[in-house]
Design an enzyme around this catalytic site. Structure first.
Site, PDB file in Angstrom:
ATOM      1  N   ARG A 190      41.438  51.535  38.922  1.00  0.00           N
ATOM      2  CA  ARG A 190      40.492  50.425  39.050  1.00  0.00           C
ATOM      3  C   ARG A 190      41.106  49.171  38.430  1.00  0.00           C
ATOM      4  O   ARG A 190      41.671  49.230  37.324  1.00  0.00           O
ATOM      5  CB  ARG A 190      39.179  50.745  38.341  1.00  0.00           C
ATOM      6  CG  ARG A 190      38.268  51.699  39.122  1.00  0.00           C
ATOM      7  CD  ARG A 190      37.779  51.072  40.435  1.00  0.00           C
ATOM      8  NE  ARG A 190      36.879  51.922  41.192  1.00  0.00           N
ATOM      9  CZ  ARG A 190      37.233  52.755  42.166  1.00  0.00           C
ATOM     10  NH1 ARG A 190      38.508  52.883  42.505  1.00  0.00           N
ATOM     11  NH2 ARG A 190      36.327  53.452  42.819  1.00  0.00           N
ATOM     12  N   GLU A 236      38.116  42.156  44.123  1.00  0.00           N
ATOM     13  CA  GLU A 236      38.644  42.565  45.428  1.00  0.00           C
ATOM     14  C   GLU A 236      37.824  41.945  46.547  1.00  0.00           C
ATOM     15  O   GLU A 236      36.599  41.955  46.470  1.00  0.00           O
ATOM     16  CB  GLU A 236      38.629  44.092  45.537  1.00  0.00           C
ATOM     17  CG  GLU A 236      39.593  44.707  44.526  1.00  0.00           C
ATOM     18  CD  GLU A 236      39.647  46.229  44.569  1.00  0.00           C
ATOM     19  OE1 GLU A 236      39.075  46.825  45.495  1.00  0.00           O
ATOM     20  OE2 GLU A 236      40.272  46.801  43.676  1.00  0.00           O
ATOM     21  N   HIS A 249      43.723  48.268  48.261  1.00  0.00           N
ATOM     22  CA  HIS A 249      42.858  49.394  47.832  1.00  0.00           C
ATOM     23  C   HIS A 249      42.823  50.494  48.911  1.00  0.00           C
ATOM     24  O   HIS A 249      41.780  50.756  49.512  1.00  0.00           O
ATOM     25  CB  HIS A 249      41.434  48.897  47.522  1.00  0.00           C
ATOM     26  CG  HIS A 249      40.657  49.868  46.664  1.00  0.00           C
ATOM     27  ND1 HIS A 249      39.701  49.480  45.758  1.00  0.00           N
ATOM     28  CD2 HIS A 249      40.692  51.221  46.582  1.00  0.00           C
ATOM     29  CE1 HIS A 249      39.183  50.543  45.165  1.00  0.00           C
ATOM     30  NE2 HIS A 249      39.776  51.615  45.643  1.00  0.00           N
TER      31      HIS A 249
HETATM   32  C1  GLV Z   1      38.313  54.876  45.712  1.00  0.00           C
HETATM   33  O1  GLV Z   1      38.747  54.012  45.043  1.00  0.00           O
HETATM   34  C2  GLV Z   1      37.297  55.794  45.299  1.00  0.00           C
HETATM   35  O2  GLV Z   1      36.722  55.647  44.205  1.00  0.00           O
HETATM   36  O3  GLV Z   1      36.989  56.710  46.082  1.00  0.00           O
END
Ligand code: GLV
Length: 335
Positions: free
Chosen positions: A238, A267, A286
């Protein structure tokens, strides 16, 4: 008996939608972009269940708007977009999708590590721009990966999967976690270090902790200063675990060698962010779990979590088990 009403906030892969529509009265938000907040608040009003994404903020306003809501199933492992404490107070079940994305995220972390260390993205664009004229002894020199020291922050499922891959590269594995994992130390040949020592001793530092008040800006200016100028930092967990401004400054000043990032404080990352102008970083949008197979498994699991709760059965992954005492599953059952 009428079917439970469920809102799904984005088109997720077929197995998930098929399962939800088999058992529920499905209201699917079909937009490509995240559901606008006003639309979410209006469409959730008569719903018993919600299947949401990490781009949806599920807070008090959503719970206030949905007096019938019994379950929030997130199509993600991270749950920081959901006010879980508030959900528990309101006797709402919250579920997530761990496990099925472990190997995909570990693979992506390794892709980032290799791409950053060996300048893969820069080299690709060098070729495409027609700049490659000769083989040269110093062309695109990168950093050795094998036999180096890998420091893993957070030896949970994903951290462990990253460590397993590192053994193939004959790396020395260090780890920091708030809980010492002696069984894994033995299995992986990993050595426990406190965070400061791990940062000082690693050639690659990779982050695999969840985001919570303890991990917010865990990697800050002073901790970045502990790292060597040859070290590469990776984050597929994160964004807010790293102070992004401090990272950009450290990279610009050459205090660390590079960074591979899949996640950001905000993001999508702003086009004018300092990181955008640096060549020693690899920036991904991501995509840790973005494999066809993995996203299907996540969709299926998110749907199964949701349906289990509505059937009054224990879901495969319950985030707030305290809710079981406040509202037993027999009381949630709708089918
Ligand atoms: C992706 O970042 C998730 O938390 O599944």
């Amino acid at each position: 008996m009428a079917k439970p009403k469920v809102l799904v906030t984005r088109k997720i892969p077929p197995p998930g939608l098929e399962i939800v529509s088999e058992y529920c009265d499905l209201d699917l938000y079909e937009g490509y972009e995240p559901i606008p907040n006003a639309e979410l608040l209006s469409r959730i009003r008569d719903k018993d269940g919600l299947l949401c994404l990490l781009t949806d903020k599920i807070d008090k306003s959503v719970y206030d708007a949905s007096p019938r809501l019994r379950v929030v199933s997130s199509y993600s492992v991270g749950c920081e977009h959901i006010d879980v404490d508030e959900a528990t107070k309101r006797r709402i079940y919250v579920t997530n999708t761990p496990g099925v994305l472990t190997e995909a995220t570990a693979d992506l972390t390794w892709a980032l590590l290799m791409a950053t260390a060996r300048r893969i993205v820069e080299a690709d664009s060098f070729v495409r721009k027609g700049l490659w004229k000769h083989w040269h002894p110093e062309l695109m020199l990168g950093h050795e990966v094998h036999d180096k020291v890998l420091g893993i922050i957070g030896l949970g499922r994903i951290g462990e999967a990253v460590a397993r891959r590192a053994k193939g590269f004959k790396m020395k594995i260090l780890y920091y976690d708030k809980i010492r994992k002696r069984d894994l130390e033995e299995q992986l040949g990993a050595e426990y270090k406190d965070l400061e020592d791990l940062l000082k001793e690693s050639d690659f530092v990779t982050i695999h902790v969840s985001l919570n008040p303890d991990t917010y800006h865990l990697i800050n200016e002073s901790r970045l200063k502990l790292m060597r100028s040859s070290t590469i930092l990776l984050n597929a967990a994160r964004g807010p675990v790293i102070d992004q401004k401090a990272l950009a400054k450290a990279l610009k000043e050459g205090r660390i060698a590079g960074a591979g990032l899949d996640v950001y404080e905000k993001e999508p990352i702003d086009l004018d962010d300092d990181l955008m102008r640096l060549y020693n970083v690899v920036l991904l949008p991501h995509i840790g779990s973005a494999e066809i197979e993995t996203r299907s498994k996540m969709a299926e699991l998110a749907a199964r979590n949701l349906i289990s709760v509505l059937k009054g059965q224990m879901p495969p992954h319950l985030v707030n088990p305290e809710v079981l005492k406040l509202r037993p599953l027999s009381d949630v059952k709708m089918m």
